[in-house]
Design a protein around this motif. Structure first.
Motif, PDB file in Angstrom:
ATOM      1  N   UNK A  97      -1.320  16.052   3.844  1.00 14.45           N
ATOM      2  CA  UNK A  97      -1.131  14.820   3.103  1.00 14.45           C
ATOM      3  C   UNK A  97       0.296  14.341   3.269  1.00 14.45           C
ATOM      4  N   UNK A  98       0.534  13.076   2.960  1.00 17.71           N
ATOM      5  CA  UNK A  98       1.896  12.536   3.014  1.00 17.71           C
ATOM      6  C   UNK A  98       2.748  13.259   1.983  1.00 17.71           C
ATOM      7  N   UNK A  99       3.899  13.759   2.392  1.00 17.92           N
ATOM      8  CA  UNK A  99       4.763  14.539   1.508  1.00 17.92           C
ATOM      9  C   UNK A  99       5.800  13.687   0.786  1.00 17.92           C
ATOM     10  N   UNK A 100       6.235  12.599   1.430  1.00 18.87           N
ATOM     11  CA  UNK A 100       7.285  11.774   0.829  1.00 18.87           C
ATOM     12  C   UNK A 100       6.684  10.809  -0.197  1.00 18.87           C
ATOM     13  N   UNK A 101       6.344  11.324  -1.355  1.00 13.30           N
ATOM     14  CA  UNK A 101       5.750  10.506  -2.419  1.00 13.30           C
ATOM     15  C   UNK A 101       6.866   9.968  -3.312  1.00 13.30           C
ATOM     16  N   UNK A 102       7.627   9.027  -2.779  1.00 15.04           N
ATOM     17  CA  UNK A 102       8.818   8.539  -3.463  1.00 15.04           C
ATOM     18  C   UNK A 102       8.509   7.521  -4.557  1.00 15.04           C
ATOM     19  N   UNK A 103       7.354   6.875  -4.487  1.00  9.35           N
ATOM     20  CA  UNK A 103       6.993   5.868  -5.486  1.00  9.35           C
ATOM     21  C   UNK A 103       6.260   6.548  -6.659  1.00  9.35           C
ATOM     22  N   UNK A 104       6.499   6.116  -7.892  1.00  4.62           N
ATOM     23  CA  UNK A 104       5.882   6.796  -9.050  1.00  4.62           C
ATOM     24  C   UNK A 104       4.393   6.558  -9.208  1.00  4.62           C
ATOM     25  N   UNK A 105       3.836   5.541  -8.553  1.00  9.54           N
ATOM     26  CA  UNK A 105       2.431   5.188  -8.750  1.00  9.54           C
ATOM     27  C   UNK A 105       1.524   5.927  -7.780  1.00  9.54           C
ATOM     28  N   UNK A 106       0.502   6.588  -8.327  1.00  3.65           N
ATOM     29  CA  UNK A 106      -0.525   7.265  -7.536  1.00  3.65           C
ATOM     30  C   UNK A 106      -1.876   6.669  -7.890  1.00  3.65           C
ATOM     31  N   UNK A 107      -2.653   6.290  -6.878  1.00  6.89           N
ATOM     32  CA  UNK A 107      -3.953   5.658  -7.094  1.00  6.89           C
ATOM     33  C   UNK A 107      -5.016   6.380  -6.283  1.00  6.89           C
ATOM     34  N   UNK A 108      -6.072   6.829  -6.951  1.00 13.53           N
ATOM     35  CA  UNK A 108      -7.157   7.504  -6.258  1.00 13.53           C
ATOM     36  C   UNK A 108      -7.965   6.494  -5.446  1.00 13.53           C
ATOM     37  N   UNK A 109      -8.332   6.868  -4.247  1.00 15.43           N
ATOM     38  CA  UNK A 109      -9.045   5.937  -3.352  1.00 15.43           C
ATOM     39  C   UNK A 109     -10.380   5.502  -3.931  1.00 15.43           C
ATOM     40  N   UNK A 110     -10.980   6.313  -4.798  1.00 16.24           N
ATOM     41  CA  UNK A 110     -12.261   5.951  -5.384  1.00 16.24           C
ATOM     42  C   UNK A 110     -12.139   4.833  -6.412  1.00 16.24           C
ATOM     43  N   UNK A 111     -10.914   4.561  -6.865  1.00 15.24           N
ATOM     44  CA  UNK A 111     -10.690   3.496  -7.847  1.00 15.24           C
ATOM     45  C   UNK A 111     -10.555   2.129  -7.189  1.00 15.24           C
ATOM     46  N   UNK A 112     -10.447   2.102  -5.875  1.00 14.94           N
ATOM     47  CA  UNK A 112     -10.244   0.851  -5.152  1.00 14.94           C
ATOM     48  C   UNK A 112     -11.581   0.187  -4.837  1.00 14.94           C
ATOM     49  N   UNK A 113     -11.661  -1.106  -5.064  1.00 17.66           N
ATOM     50  CA  UNK A 113     -12.872  -1.863  -4.736  1.00 17.66           C
ATOM     51  C   UNK A 113     -12.600  -2.715  -3.505  1.00 17.66           C
ATOM     52  N   UNK A 114     -13.299  -2.417  -2.429  1.00 19.79           N
ATOM     53  CA  UNK A 114     -13.068  -3.100  -1.162  1.00 19.79           C
ATOM     54  C   UNK A 114     -13.537  -4.540  -1.219  1.00 19.79           C
ATOM     55  N   UNK A 115     -12.663  -5.446  -0.797  1.00 20.61           N
ATOM     56  CA  UNK A 115     -12.988  -6.861  -0.727  1.00 20.61           C
ATOM     57  C   UNK A 115     -13.171  -7.337   0.707  1.00 20.61           C
ATOM     58  N   UNK A 116     -12.364  -6.792   1.609  1.00 17.48           N
ATOM     59  CA  UNK A 116     -12.414  -7.236   3.006  1.00 17.48           C
ATOM     60  C   UNK A 116     -11.708  -6.197   3.864  1.00 17.48           C
ATOM     61  N   UNK A 117     -12.058  -6.138   5.141  1.00 14.95           N
ATOM     62  CA  UNK A 117     -11.371  -5.246   6.074  1.00 14.95           C
ATOM     63  C   UNK A 117     -10.577  -6.087   7.058  1.00 14.95           C
ATOM     64  N   UNK A 118      -9.244  -5.905   7.052  1.00 13.57           N
ATOM     65  CA  UNK A 118      -8.393  -6.659   7.952  1.00 13.57           C
ATOM     66  C   UNK A 118      -8.259  -5.959   9.297  1.00 13.57           C
ATOM     67  N   UNK A 119      -8.124  -4.635   9.238  1.00 11.30           N
ATOM     68  CA  UNK A 119      -8.095  -3.797  10.432  1.00 11.30           C
ATOM     69  C   UNK A 119      -8.867  -2.533  10.101  1.00 11.30           C
ATOM     70  N   UNK A 120      -9.001  -1.671  11.086  1.00 12.70           N
ATOM     71  CA  UNK A 120      -9.798  -0.463  10.894  1.00 12.70           C
ATOM     72  C   UNK A 120      -9.371   0.314   9.654  1.00 12.70           C
ATOM     73  N   UNK A 121      -8.057   0.457   9.449  1.00 13.55           N
ATOM     74  CA  UNK A 121      -7.579   1.257   8.325  1.00 13.55           C
ATOM     75  C   UNK A 121      -6.736   0.447   7.335  1.00 13.55           C
TER      76      UNK A 121
END
Length: 242
Positions: A97-121
């Motif tokens: 996993x990414x080790x440099x977690x410098x920002x205080x906000x953590x968001x679980x991917x399951x909480x995200x609601x996809x609206x559109x795909x701009x690129x593959x990732x």
């Protein structure tokens, strides 16, 4: 070869696929099982019909039943007896996993609601924490984590400078950081020759921080209204010497 019943793997969702067009190398898949658990599965070449390896409604019934238990990596090969796809092994791995977690906000991917795909990732998503849509960029497969690690660090270097989209937090998958959330700039587009001066100003601000960009081209600039041109951080960066 008989096709398994459609009810097989009905609890499995295809999230990402990476296949070799010639089907000479392993295919890689990212699945979500039971709406909660991510499984990374590789498939030997020649196991699945060449044209049916990425279309979920056809692919999922062709796969063997997903084993129960606590595992996150599996491999599918042909059964030596009947030639049908079978899980040769599954295991619980300590994924990077990414080790440099410098920002205080953590968001679980399951909480995200996809609206559109701009690129593959890169997806446009919604999240209760934000009043407006945001962008999420993430590693689809564990081997992509080093690229996200570098990009996360660059965002730390430029935080608050107005050079790139605002970094809004880290995205997690079962505890490990796999990507980040950034602002969505409404009306953004790829830069054109008319945006040259704005691009130069953005690049000058980057250089003023002692950072050089590794791939200057129009596709690595996001242009919107006047004075809101941003540098996209999807290539290698490094500190300027001296």
């Amino acid at each position: 070869m008989s096709i398994p019943s459609p009810v097989v793997n009905s609890h499995v969702q295809l999230l990402a696929a990476l296949v070799d067009f010639d089907d000479k190398e392993e295919s890689e898949y990212r699945f979500l099982v039971d709406g909660r658990h991510v499984k990374y599965v590789t498939v030997d070449p020649g196991v699945l019909p060449k044209d049916d390896r990425t279309f979920a409604p056809v692919l999922l019934p062709l796969l063997p039943p997903f084993p129960l238990g606590d595992w996150n990596e599996g491999h599918i090969s042909k059964d030596a007896q009947n030639g049908r796809p079978v899980f040769a092994n599954v295991n619980k791995s300590s994924l990077p996993g990414v080790k440099n977690t410098w920002h205080p906000t953590l968001i679980d991917h399951l909480e995200l609601r996809k609206l559109d795909r701009l690129r593959q990732n890169i997806h446009k998503v919604a999240h209760p924490r934000f009043d407006e849509p945001v962008l999420v960029k993430f590693a689809e497969f564990p081997w992509q984590i080093p690229y996200l690690e570098d990009e996360t660090t660059v965002y730390q270097w430029i935080d608050g400078s107005g050079i790139g989209p605002k970094f809004l937090g880290h995205v997690t998958e079962e505890g490990r950081v796999i990507g980040f959330v950034m602002e969505y700039i409404d009306g953004a587009r790829t830069a054109t020759p008319d945006d040259l001066r704005a691009c130069q100003r953005a690049l000058s601000r980057l250089h003023a921080l002692g950072i050089k960009h590794g791939d200057i081209n129009k596709h690595n600039f996001v242009a919107a209204e006047r004075d809101r041109t941003r540098v996209e951080l999807d290539v290698e960066y490094s500190r300027l010497e001296g």
